[in-house]
Scaffold this motif. Sequence first.
Motif, PDB file in Angstrom:
ATOM      1  N   UNK A   1      20.038-109.694  -5.856  1.00 41.21           N
ATOM      2  CA  UNK A   1      21.402-109.719  -6.642  1.00 41.21           C
ATOM      3  C   UNK A   1      21.760-108.195  -7.052  1.00 41.21           C
TER       4      UNK A   1
ATOM      5  N   UNK B   1      22.915-106.442  -4.177  1.00 41.30           N
ATOM      6  CA  UNK B   1      24.216-106.854  -3.316  1.00 41.30           C
ATOM      7  C   UNK B   1      25.425-106.707  -4.306  1.00 41.30           C
ATOM      8  N   UNK B   2      25.228-106.526  -5.539  1.00 42.18           N
ATOM      9  CA  UNK B   2      26.178-106.263  -6.759  1.00 42.18           C
ATOM     10  C   UNK B   2      26.919-104.889  -6.401  1.00 42.18           C
TER      11      UNK B   2
ATOM     12  N   UNK C   1      28.684-104.409  -2.927  1.00 44.03           N
ATOM     13  CA  UNK C   1      30.034-105.070  -3.314  1.00 44.03           C
ATOM     14  C   UNK C   1      31.034-104.433  -3.863  1.00 44.03           C
ATOM     15  N   UNK C   2      30.415-103.676  -4.849  1.00 42.08           N
ATOM     16  CA  UNK C   2      31.131-102.652  -5.925  1.00 42.08           C
ATOM     17  C   UNK C   2      31.642-101.427  -5.274  1.00 42.08           C
TER      18      UNK C   2
ATOM     19  N   UNK D   1      24.604-108.928 -12.727  1.00 44.95           N
ATOM     20  CA  UNK D   1      23.876-109.285 -11.625  1.00 44.95           C
ATOM     21  C   UNK D   1      24.715-110.225 -10.711  1.00 44.95           C
ATOM     22  N   UNK D   2      25.544-111.041 -11.309  1.00 46.47           N
ATOM     23  CA  UNK D   2      26.499-111.863 -10.431  1.00 46.47           C
ATOM     24  C   UNK D   2      27.578-112.320 -11.428  1.00 46.47           C
ATOM     25  N   UNK D   3      28.582-113.196 -10.558  1.00 47.75           N
ATOM     26  CA  UNK D   3      29.772-113.514 -11.242  1.00 47.75           C
ATOM     27  C   UNK D   3      29.856-114.863 -10.530  1.00 47.75           C
ATOM     28  N   UNK D   4      30.203-116.054 -11.418  1.00 52.51           N
ATOM     29  CA  UNK D   4      30.370-117.282 -10.769  1.00 52.51           C
ATOM     30  C   UNK D   4      31.756-117.317 -10.167  1.00 52.51           C
ATOM     31  N   UNK D   5      31.838-118.026  -8.989  1.00 51.26           N
ATOM     32  CA  UNK D   5      33.131-117.806  -7.872  1.00 51.26           C
ATOM     33  C   UNK D   5      34.355-118.728  -8.617  1.00 51.26           C
ATOM     34  N   UNK D   6      33.784-119.941  -9.410  1.00 51.89           N
ATOM     35  CA  UNK D   6      35.000-120.655  -9.730  1.00 51.89           C
ATOM     36  C   UNK D   6      35.372-120.752 -11.272  1.00 51.89           C
TER      37      UNK D   6
ATOM     38  N   UNK E   1      24.316-115.290 -20.096  1.00 54.27           N
ATOM     39  CA  UNK E   1      25.484-115.684 -19.408  1.00 54.27           C
ATOM     40  C   UNK E   1      26.725-115.332 -20.445  1.00 54.27           C
TER      41      UNK E   1
ATOM     42  N   UNK F   1      40.546-114.523 -13.961  1.00 52.63           N
ATOM     43  CA  UNK F   1      40.720-113.078 -14.660  1.00 52.63           C
ATOM     44  C   UNK F   1      42.390-112.700 -15.084  1.00 52.63           C
TER      45      UNK F   1
ATOM     46  N   UNK G   1      34.116-104.912 -11.683  1.00 52.60           N
ATOM     47  CA  UNK G   1      33.581-104.155 -10.131  1.00 52.60           C
ATOM     48  C   UNK G   1      33.363-102.740 -10.365  1.00 52.60           C
TER      49      UNK G   1
ATOM     50  N   UNK H   1      23.467-115.517  -2.600  1.00 56.33           N
ATOM     51  CA  UNK H   1      22.944-114.187  -3.190  1.00 56.33           C
ATOM     52  C   UNK H   1      24.622-113.414  -2.927  1.00 56.33           C
TER      53      UNK H   1
ATOM     54  N   UNK I   1      27.518-114.934  -4.696  1.00 55.96           N
ATOM     55  CA  UNK I   1      27.836-114.454  -6.191  1.00 55.96           C
ATOM     56  C   UNK I   1      27.854-113.105  -6.575  1.00 55.96           C
ATOM     57  N   UNK I   2      27.259-112.485  -5.617  1.00 55.96           N
ATOM     58  CA  UNK I   2      27.107-111.032  -5.954  1.00 55.96           C
ATOM     59  C   UNK I   2      27.893-109.998  -5.187  1.00 55.96           C
ATOM     60  N   UNK I   3      28.164-110.397  -4.001  1.00 53.13           N
ATOM     61  CA  UNK I   3      28.898-109.509  -3.010  1.00 53.13           C
ATOM     62  C   UNK I   3      30.448-109.760  -2.974  1.00 53.13           C
TER      63      UNK I   3
ATOM     64  N   UNK J   1      33.605-109.509  -5.557  1.00 52.50           N
ATOM     65  CA  UNK J   1      33.997-108.107  -5.837  1.00 52.50           C
ATOM     66  C   UNK J   1      35.604-108.288  -5.124  1.00 52.50           C
TER      67      UNK J   1
END
Lengths: 278, 102
Positions: free
Chosen positions: A54, A57-58, A61-62, A128-133, A173, A209, A269, B15, B18-20, B23
Amino acid sequence: MMRILPMKLAVKKSRKRATIKFIIVLTILLIVLNLPIVSNKVRNYTYLFFSPFQSGFWKAGSFVSNFLSGIKNSSQLSQENELLKSKINNLIIQGAKNFELEKENQSLRQALKMQDERDFKLIFANIISKEIDKDIIILDRGKKESIIKDLPVITEEGVLIGKVEEVYDDFSRVSLISEKSTVFNVRIWREEEGFNDDIQGVINGLGGLKLELKLIPKEKDIRDSDVVLTSALGGIFPEGLLVGKTRDLQKVDIEPFWRIKVEPAFNITNSGRVFLIE
Amino acid sequence: MMIILSSILVYFLVVIQYSFLVHFTALRHVPSLALISIILIFLLEKQENNLGVWMSLIGGFILDIFSKSFFIGFYALILLSVMLLIRLVLKRNIQFFHIVNL
Protein backbone atom coordinates in the motif's frame (compact mmCIF):
# COMPACT_ATOMS: atom_id res chain seq x y z
CA MET A 1 -34.21 -46.68 -13.49
CA MET A 2 -35.28 -47.84 -10.05
CA ARG A 3 -31.64 -47.71 -8.81
CA ILE A 4 -30.89 -44.24 -10.25
CA LEU A 5 -33.70 -42.54 -8.36
CA PRO A 6 -32.43 -43.38 -4.83
CA MET A 7 -28.91 -42.35 -5.91
CA LYS A 8 -30.18 -38.97 -7.10
CA LEU A 9 -32.05 -38.56 -3.84
CA ALA A 10 -28.89 -39.37 -1.85
CA VAL A 11 -26.85 -36.83 -3.83
CA LYS A 12 -29.54 -34.20 -3.24
CA LYS A 13 -29.58 -35.00 0.49
CA SER A 14 -25.79 -34.75 0.79
CA ARG A 15 -25.84 -31.40 -1.07
CA LYS A 16 -28.52 -30.12 1.29
CA ARG A 17 -26.43 -31.21 4.29
CA ALA A 18 -23.32 -29.51 2.85
CA THR A 19 -25.29 -26.26 2.27
CA ILE A 20 -26.67 -26.29 5.83
CA LYS A 21 -23.15 -26.95 7.22
CA PHE A 22 -21.77 -24.07 5.10
CA ILE A 23 -24.47 -21.66 6.35
CA ILE A 24 -23.88 -22.65 10.00
CA VAL A 25 -20.06 -22.25 9.68
CA LEU A 26 -20.52 -18.89 7.90
CA THR A 27 -22.89 -17.59 10.59
CA ILE A 28 -20.53 -18.60 13.42
CA LEU A 29 -17.58 -17.05 11.55
CA LEU A 30 -19.48 -13.76 11.06
CA ILE A 31 -20.49 -13.58 14.74
CA VAL A 32 -16.91 -14.24 15.92
CA LEU A 33 -15.38 -11.77 13.41
CA ASN A 34 -17.73 -9.02 14.53
CA LEU A 35 -16.85 -9.23 18.23
CA PRO A 36 -15.16 -5.85 18.97
CA ILE A 37 -11.89 -7.37 20.23
CA VAL A 38 -11.64 -9.79 17.32
CA SER A 39 -12.66 -7.29 14.60
CA ASN A 40 -10.03 -4.74 15.70
CA LYS A 41 -7.31 -7.44 15.70
CA VAL A 42 -8.46 -8.76 12.30
CA ARG A 43 -8.39 -5.26 10.78
CA ASN A 44 -4.96 -4.55 12.29
CA TYR A 45 -3.40 -7.77 10.96
CA THR A 46 -4.99 -7.32 7.51
CA TYR A 47 -3.55 -3.80 7.30
CA LEU A 48 -0.17 -5.18 8.43
CA PHE A 49 -0.33 -7.73 5.61
CA PHE A 50 -1.30 -5.11 3.04
CA SER A 51 0.74 -2.10 4.21
CA PRO A 52 4.09 -2.78 2.45
CA PHE A 53 2.39 -2.79 -0.97
CA GLN A 54 0.00 0.00 0.00
CA SER A 55 2.69 2.51 0.92
CA GLY A 56 4.45 1.77 -2.39
CA PHE A 57 1.28 2.25 -4.41
CA TRP A 58 0.42 5.39 -2.42
CA LYS A 59 3.79 6.99 -3.30
CA ALA A 60 3.44 5.95 -6.95
CA GLY A 61 -0.10 7.36 -7.13
CA SER A 62 1.02 10.60 -5.51
CA PHE A 63 3.91 10.95 -7.99
CA VAL A 64 1.77 10.25 -11.07
CA SER A 65 -1.09 12.50 -9.95
CA ASN A 66 1.31 15.41 -9.16
CA PHE A 67 3.05 14.93 -12.50
CA LEU A 68 -0.25 14.96 -14.42
CA SER A 69 -1.61 17.98 -12.55
CA GLY A 70 1.72 19.75 -13.29
CA ILE A 71 1.20 19.22 -17.03
CA LYS A 72 -2.43 20.29 -16.78
CA ASN A 73 -1.63 23.53 -14.93
CA SER A 74 1.58 24.42 -16.79
CA SER A 75 -0.02 27.46 -18.47
CA GLN A 76 -0.98 28.99 -15.12
CA LEU A 77 2.36 28.25 -13.47
CA SER A 78 4.26 31.36 -14.64
CA GLN A 79 1.46 33.69 -13.45
CA GLU A 80 1.23 31.83 -10.15
CA ASN A 81 5.01 32.00 -9.80
CA GLU A 82 5.02 35.80 -10.08
CA LEU A 83 2.20 36.09 -7.56
CA LEU A 84 3.97 33.77 -5.13
CA LYS A 85 7.23 35.73 -5.46
CA SER A 86 5.49 38.94 -4.44
CA LYS A 87 3.77 37.11 -1.57
CA ILE A 88 7.13 35.71 -0.38
CA ASN A 89 8.57 39.23 -0.27
CA ASN A 90 5.64 40.40 1.81
CA LEU A 91 6.01 37.40 4.10
CA ILE A 92 9.74 38.11 4.61
CA ILE A 93 8.88 41.62 5.77
CA GLN A 94 6.08 40.22 7.93
CA GLY A 95 8.43 37.54 9.30
CA ALA A 96 10.93 40.15 10.42
CA LYS A 97 8.17 42.01 12.24
CA ASN A 98 6.90 38.75 13.80
CA PHE A 99 10.39 37.83 15.00
CA GLU A 100 10.55 41.00 17.04
CA LEU A 101 7.02 40.45 18.33
CA GLU A 102 7.78 36.83 19.27
CA LYS A 103 10.84 37.86 21.25
CA GLU A 104 8.75 40.43 23.07
CA ASN A 105 6.00 37.85 23.61
CA GLN A 106 8.45 35.27 25.04
CA SER A 107 9.95 37.71 27.47
CA LEU A 108 6.48 38.76 28.60
CA ARG A 109 5.45 35.10 29.02
CA GLN A 110 8.57 34.39 31.03
CA ALA A 111 7.77 37.35 33.18
CA LEU A 112 4.26 36.01 33.70
CA LYS A 113 5.50 32.35 34.01
CA MET A 114 3.04 31.15 31.38
CA GLN A 115 3.53 28.17 29.07
CA ASP A 116 3.28 28.55 25.31
CA GLU A 117 -0.15 27.17 24.39
CA ARG A 118 1.00 26.23 20.89
CA ASP A 119 3.80 23.96 22.11
CA PHE A 120 2.41 20.79 20.57
CA LYS A 121 4.02 17.38 20.70
CA LEU A 122 3.82 15.96 17.18
CA ILE A 123 3.76 12.31 16.13
CA PHE A 124 4.81 11.59 12.54
CA ALA A 125 2.72 9.21 10.38
CA ASN A 126 2.33 8.08 6.76
CA ILE A 127 -0.96 7.78 4.88
CA ILE A 128 -1.26 4.30 3.41
CA SER A 129 -4.76 4.37 1.90
CA LYS A 130 -8.02 6.29 1.51
CA GLU A 131 -11.51 4.90 1.35
CA ILE A 132 -13.07 5.49 -2.04
CA ASP A 133 -16.62 6.21 -0.90
CA LYS A 134 -15.84 8.08 2.34
CA ASP A 135 -13.41 10.82 3.39
CA ILE A 136 -11.42 8.49 5.60
CA ILE A 137 -7.70 7.71 5.48
CA ILE A 138 -5.58 5.03 7.14
CA LEU A 139 -2.32 5.98 8.92
CA ASP A 140 0.55 3.62 9.75
CA ARG A 141 0.63 4.54 13.44
CA GLY A 142 -1.55 3.08 16.19
CA LYS A 143 -1.85 2.28 19.89
CA LYS A 144 1.78 1.15 20.01
CA GLU A 145 2.84 4.73 19.19
CA SER A 146 0.42 6.07 21.86
CA ILE A 147 -2.15 7.28 19.35
CA ILE A 148 -5.56 7.77 20.92
CA LYS A 149 -9.02 8.59 19.58
CA ASP A 150 -9.83 12.23 18.62
CA LEU A 151 -6.20 13.38 18.14
CA PRO A 152 -6.09 16.17 15.51
CA VAL A 153 -4.14 15.41 12.32
CA ILE A 154 -2.24 18.09 10.35
CA THR A 155 -0.03 18.19 7.24
CA GLU A 156 3.64 19.14 7.19
CA GLU A 157 2.54 22.72 6.43
CA GLY A 158 0.30 22.86 9.51
CA VAL A 159 -2.95 22.50 7.60
CA LEU A 160 -5.75 20.69 9.43
CA ILE A 161 -6.71 17.34 7.86
CA GLY A 162 -8.99 15.66 10.38
CA LYS A 163 -9.07 13.68 13.59
CA VAL A 164 -8.49 10.09 14.65
CA GLU A 165 -11.71 8.10 14.55
CA GLU A 166 -10.54 4.60 15.45
CA VAL A 167 -7.23 3.19 16.68
CA TYR A 168 -5.80 -0.30 16.13
CA ASP A 169 -2.48 -1.68 17.42
CA ASP A 170 -0.35 -0.53 14.47
CA PHE A 171 -2.76 1.62 12.44
CA SER A 172 -5.37 4.30 12.89
CA ARG A 173 -8.38 5.41 10.92
CA VAL A 174 -8.67 9.19 10.43
CA SER A 175 -11.88 10.97 9.54
CA LEU A 176 -11.08 13.95 7.26
CA ILE A 177 -12.65 17.34 8.05
CA SER A 178 -14.66 16.96 4.84
CA GLU A 179 -16.33 13.75 6.09
CA LYS A 180 -20.12 14.21 6.35
CA SER A 181 -20.40 13.88 10.14
CA THR A 182 -17.69 16.50 10.88
CA VAL A 183 -18.71 19.83 12.50
CA PHE A 184 -16.37 22.30 14.25
CA ASN A 185 -15.98 26.01 15.05
CA VAL A 186 -13.85 28.35 12.95
CA ARG A 187 -12.72 31.98 12.78
CA ILE A 188 -12.18 34.18 9.75
CA TRP A 189 -8.83 35.83 9.05
CA ARG A 190 -8.13 38.37 6.32
CA GLU A 191 -4.64 38.96 4.94
CA GLU A 192 -4.85 42.75 5.21
CA GLU A 193 -6.86 43.07 8.41
CA GLY A 194 -5.96 40.00 10.49
CA PHE A 195 -8.51 38.35 12.77
CA ASN A 196 -12.00 39.64 12.74
CA ASP A 197 -13.34 38.45 16.10
CA ASP A 198 -16.87 39.22 15.02
CA ILE A 199 -16.88 36.55 12.33
CA GLN A 200 -17.09 33.07 13.74
CA GLY A 201 -18.84 30.19 12.06
CA VAL A 202 -19.15 26.46 11.86
CA ILE A 203 -17.55 24.17 9.27
CA ASN A 204 -19.62 21.27 8.06
CA GLY A 205 -18.15 18.43 6.00
CA LEU A 206 -20.07 17.66 2.82
CA GLY A 207 -18.18 14.52 1.75
CA GLY A 208 -16.14 14.20 -1.45
CA LEU A 209 -13.40 16.51 -0.02
CA LYS A 210 -15.86 19.45 0.13
CA LEU A 211 -16.57 21.84 3.01
CA GLU A 212 -19.31 24.32 3.83
CA LEU A 213 -19.13 27.34 6.17
CA LYS A 214 -22.34 27.80 8.15
CA LEU A 215 -24.00 30.14 10.66
CA ILE A 216 -22.43 33.40 9.47
CA PRO A 217 -25.12 36.12 9.55
CA LYS A 218 -25.75 37.97 6.29
CA GLU A 219 -24.82 41.37 7.75
CA LYS A 220 -21.21 40.22 8.39
CA ASP A 221 -18.59 41.40 5.92
CA ILE A 222 -17.18 38.22 4.42
CA ARG A 223 -15.36 38.03 1.09
CA ASP A 224 -14.04 35.52 -1.39
CA SER A 225 -10.60 34.07 -0.41
CA ASP A 226 -10.93 34.94 3.29
CA VAL A 227 -8.84 32.52 5.34
CA VAL A 228 -10.67 30.03 7.58
CA LEU A 229 -8.83 28.99 10.76
CA THR A 230 -9.88 26.70 13.61
CA SER A 231 -11.29 28.18 16.79
CA ALA A 232 -10.76 26.73 20.26
CA LEU A 233 -14.44 27.30 21.01
CA GLY A 234 -15.66 23.75 20.36
CA GLY A 235 -12.68 22.16 22.07
CA ILE A 236 -12.21 19.70 19.19
CA PHE A 237 -9.16 21.25 17.49
CA PRO A 238 -6.42 23.61 18.75
CA GLU A 239 -6.79 27.29 17.86
CA GLY A 240 -5.35 28.71 14.64
CA LEU A 241 -4.94 25.69 12.35
CA LEU A 242 -5.50 26.47 8.68
CA VAL A 243 -8.70 24.96 7.25
CA GLY A 244 -9.06 26.62 3.84
CA LYS A 245 -10.33 29.64 1.91
CA THR A 246 -13.87 30.88 1.34
CA ARG A 247 -15.28 30.36 -2.14
CA ASP A 248 -18.63 30.74 -3.91
CA LEU A 249 -20.39 33.12 -1.49
CA GLN A 250 -24.16 33.38 -1.85
CA LYS A 251 -26.90 35.37 -0.12
CA VAL A 252 -30.34 33.78 -0.25
CA ASP A 253 -33.30 36.07 0.56
CA ILE A 254 -35.20 33.64 2.75
CA GLU A 255 -32.18 32.54 4.80
CA PRO A 256 -30.60 34.60 7.63
CA PHE A 257 -27.10 33.21 7.00
CA TRP A 258 -24.54 33.24 4.18
CA ARG A 259 -24.14 30.17 1.99
CA ILE A 260 -20.39 29.68 1.69
CA LYS A 261 -18.29 26.91 0.24
CA VAL A 262 -14.76 26.44 1.61
CA GLU A 263 -11.87 25.20 -0.51
CA PRO A 264 -9.88 22.89 1.78
CA ALA A 265 -6.19 23.79 2.12
CA PHE A 266 -5.06 20.21 2.62
CA ASN A 267 -4.01 17.96 -0.23
CA ILE A 268 -3.44 14.39 0.88
CA THR A 269 -1.85 13.45 -2.43
CA ASN A 270 1.02 15.92 -1.94
CA SER A 271 3.31 13.85 0.22
CA GLY A 272 1.37 11.36 2.27
CA ARG A 273 3.19 12.51 5.41
CA VAL A 274 1.13 13.87 8.30
CA PHE A 275 1.48 14.75 11.98
CA LEU A 276 -0.77 13.94 14.92
CA ILE A 277 -0.99 16.56 17.63
CA GLU A 278 -0.66 14.94 21.04
CA MET B 1 -4.94 -23.14 -7.77
CA MET B 2 -7.52 -20.87 -9.44
CA ILE B 3 -8.75 -19.76 -6.01
CA ILE B 4 -5.22 -18.71 -4.97
CA LEU B 5 -4.57 -16.89 -8.25
CA SER B 6 -7.94 -15.11 -8.17
CA SER B 7 -7.40 -14.11 -4.51
CA ILE B 8 -3.99 -12.60 -5.36
CA LEU B 9 -5.61 -10.71 -8.27
CA VAL B 10 -8.37 -9.32 -6.00
CA TYR B 11 -5.77 -8.44 -3.34
CA PHE B 12 -3.74 -6.33 -5.80
CA LEU B 13 -6.87 -4.73 -7.26
CA VAL B 14 -7.96 -3.65 -3.76
CA VAL B 15 -4.50 -2.20 -3.05
CA ILE B 16 -4.53 -0.32 -6.40
CA GLN B 17 -8.07 0.90 -5.74
CA TYR B 18 -7.45 2.22 -2.22
CA SER B 19 -3.85 3.44 -2.52
CA PHE B 20 -3.28 4.39 -6.17
CA LEU B 21 -6.57 5.40 -7.82
CA VAL B 22 -7.72 7.61 -4.92
CA HIS B 23 -5.12 10.20 -5.96
CA PHE B 24 -6.98 10.95 -9.17
CA THR B 25 -9.70 13.10 -7.66
CA ALA B 26 -10.68 14.28 -11.15
CA LEU B 27 -12.27 10.86 -11.62
CA ARG B 28 -14.57 11.74 -8.67
CA HIS B 29 -15.96 8.21 -8.47
CA VAL B 30 -13.22 5.61 -8.42
CA PRO B 31 -14.47 2.33 -9.90
CA SER B 32 -14.48 -0.58 -7.50
CA LEU B 33 -12.05 -2.78 -9.44
CA ALA B 34 -12.25 -5.63 -6.95
CA LEU B 35 -16.05 -5.74 -7.11
CA ILE B 36 -16.05 -5.65 -10.93
CA SER B 37 -13.44 -8.42 -11.16
CA ILE B 38 -15.32 -10.66 -8.71
CA ILE B 39 -18.57 -10.23 -10.68
CA LEU B 40 -16.64 -11.03 -13.88
CA ILE B 41 -15.36 -14.22 -12.22
CA PHE B 42 -19.00 -15.13 -11.38
CA LEU B 43 -19.99 -14.61 -15.01
CA LEU B 44 -17.09 -16.52 -16.54
CA GLU B 45 -16.77 -19.48 -14.13
CA LYS B 46 -18.23 -22.90 -14.87
CA GLN B 47 -21.49 -23.69 -13.07
CA GLU B 48 -20.09 -26.76 -11.31
CA ASN B 49 -17.04 -24.84 -9.91
CA ASN B 50 -17.04 -23.37 -6.42
CA LEU B 51 -14.67 -20.55 -7.35
CA GLY B 52 -17.53 -18.00 -7.11
CA VAL B 53 -18.30 -18.99 -3.51
CA TRP B 54 -14.66 -18.69 -2.46
CA MET B 55 -14.18 -15.39 -4.30
CA SER B 56 -17.30 -13.85 -2.76
CA LEU B 57 -16.02 -14.80 0.70
CA ILE B 58 -12.35 -13.81 0.25
CA GLY B 59 -13.01 -10.70 -1.89
CA GLY B 60 -15.95 -9.65 0.30
CA PHE B 61 -13.83 -10.02 3.42
CA ILE B 62 -11.02 -7.84 1.97
CA LEU B 63 -13.54 -5.18 0.86
CA ASP B 64 -15.18 -5.27 4.31
CA ILE B 65 -11.88 -4.59 6.05
CA PHE B 66 -11.00 -1.67 3.79
CA SER B 67 -14.33 0.10 3.44
CA LYS B 68 -15.52 -0.05 7.08
CA SER B 69 -18.97 -1.42 6.22
CA PHE B 70 -21.75 -1.99 8.77
CA PHE B 71 -20.19 -5.25 9.93
CA ILE B 72 -17.44 -7.64 8.79
CA GLY B 73 -19.09 -9.93 6.28
CA PHE B 74 -21.45 -7.33 4.79
CA TYR B 75 -19.75 -7.30 1.37
CA ALA B 76 -19.20 -11.08 1.55
CA LEU B 77 -22.96 -11.65 2.00
CA ILE B 78 -23.83 -9.16 -0.76
CA LEU B 79 -21.37 -10.83 -3.17
CA LEU B 80 -22.70 -14.27 -2.23
CA SER B 81 -26.26 -13.10 -3.04
CA VAL B 82 -25.08 -11.55 -6.35
CA MET B 83 -23.36 -14.83 -7.24
CA LEU B 84 -26.50 -16.86 -6.50
CA LEU B 85 -28.60 -14.38 -8.52
CA ILE B 86 -26.21 -14.60 -11.49
CA ARG B 87 -26.26 -18.42 -11.35
CA LEU B 88 -30.05 -18.42 -11.24
CA VAL B 89 -30.32 -15.99 -14.17
CA LEU B 90 -27.69 -17.89 -16.18
CA LYS B 91 -29.44 -21.21 -15.58
CA ARG B 92 -32.70 -19.71 -16.83
CA ASN B 93 -30.94 -18.29 -19.90
CA ILE B 94 -29.38 -21.65 -20.72
CA GLN B 95 -32.77 -23.38 -20.51
CA PHE B 96 -34.26 -20.68 -22.73
CA PHE B 97 -31.39 -21.12 -25.23
CA HIS B 98 -31.97 -24.89 -25.39
CA ILE B 99 -35.66 -24.38 -26.03
CA VAL B 100 -34.89 -22.02 -28.93
CA ASN B 101 -32.37 -24.47 -30.38
CA LEU B 102 -34.88 -27.25 -30.30
